[in-house]
Design an enzyme around this catalytic site. Structure first.
Site, PDB file in Angstrom:
ATOM      1  N   HIS A  12       0.820  -1.211   0.000  1.00  0.00           N
ATOM      2  CA  HIS A  12       0.000   0.000   0.000  1.00  0.00           C
ATOM      3  C   HIS A  12       0.857   1.265   0.000  1.00  0.00           C
ATOM      4  O   HIS A  12       0.487   2.250  -0.626  1.00  0.00           O
ATOM      5  CB  HIS A  12      -0.958  -0.008   1.196  1.00  0.00           C
ATOM      6  CG  HIS A  12      -2.072  -0.987   1.034  1.00  0.00           C
ATOM      7  ND1 HIS A  12      -2.004  -2.263   1.543  1.00  0.00           N
ATOM      8  CD2 HIS A  12      -3.265  -0.880   0.416  1.00  0.00           C
ATOM      9  CE1 HIS A  12      -3.117  -2.900   1.242  1.00  0.00           C
ATOM     10  NE2 HIS A  12      -3.905  -2.086   0.558  1.00  0.00           N
ATOM     11  N   SER A  60      -4.766  -3.148   5.065  1.00  0.00           N
ATOM     12  CA  SER A  60      -3.371  -2.782   4.869  1.00  0.00           C
ATOM     13  C   SER A  60      -2.651  -2.877   6.212  1.00  0.00           C
ATOM     14  O   SER A  60      -3.137  -2.334   7.206  1.00  0.00           O
ATOM     15  CB  SER A  60      -3.282  -1.343   4.343  1.00  0.00           C
ATOM     16  OG  SER A  60      -1.974  -0.836   4.476  1.00  0.00           O
ATOM     17  N   GLY A  62       0.109  -1.376   6.939  1.00  0.00           N
ATOM     18  CA  GLY A  62       0.612  -0.047   7.256  1.00  0.00           C
ATOM     19  C   GLY A  62      -0.453   1.007   7.512  1.00  0.00           C
ATOM     20  O   GLY A  62      -0.252   1.912   8.311  1.00  0.00           O
TER      21      GLY A  62
END
Length: 91
Positions: A12, A60, A62
């Protein structure tokens, strides 16, 4: 919302970097703290008489998980002839 995916971007953060560069020329500045989350999209293009399908799922690592209902709304405007489903399951 900006919904993007690129085969050449495995993470991402890579997608964010590429999208930031794309909209930068429009005078739009993106900051990682603005990212509401991420997920994955499985794309099965139309074939013959079969409609195309998109499946939104996961999250995701992150950026966390996006609100997939919002993502599906964006995709329905861009792909009105597709079947689009989502799930909170998966990575």
């Amino acid at each position: 919302w900006l919904v993007r995916g690129y085969e050449s971007c495995p993470y991402h953060a890579d997608i964010f970097a590429r999208a930031s560069g794309s909209v930068g020329g429009l005078g739009i500045a993106l900051d990682p703290s603005d990212v509401p989350g991420g997920g994955r999209i499985r794309h099965d293009p139309p074939a013959g008489s079969r409609k195309g399908k998109l499946f939104v799922y996961g999250y995701s690592v992150g950026f966390g998980k996006a609100d997939h209902t919002v993502t599906v709304g964006v995709l329905k405007r861009a792909y009105p002839d597709y079947e689009i489903e989502w799930s909170d399951e998966g990575y």
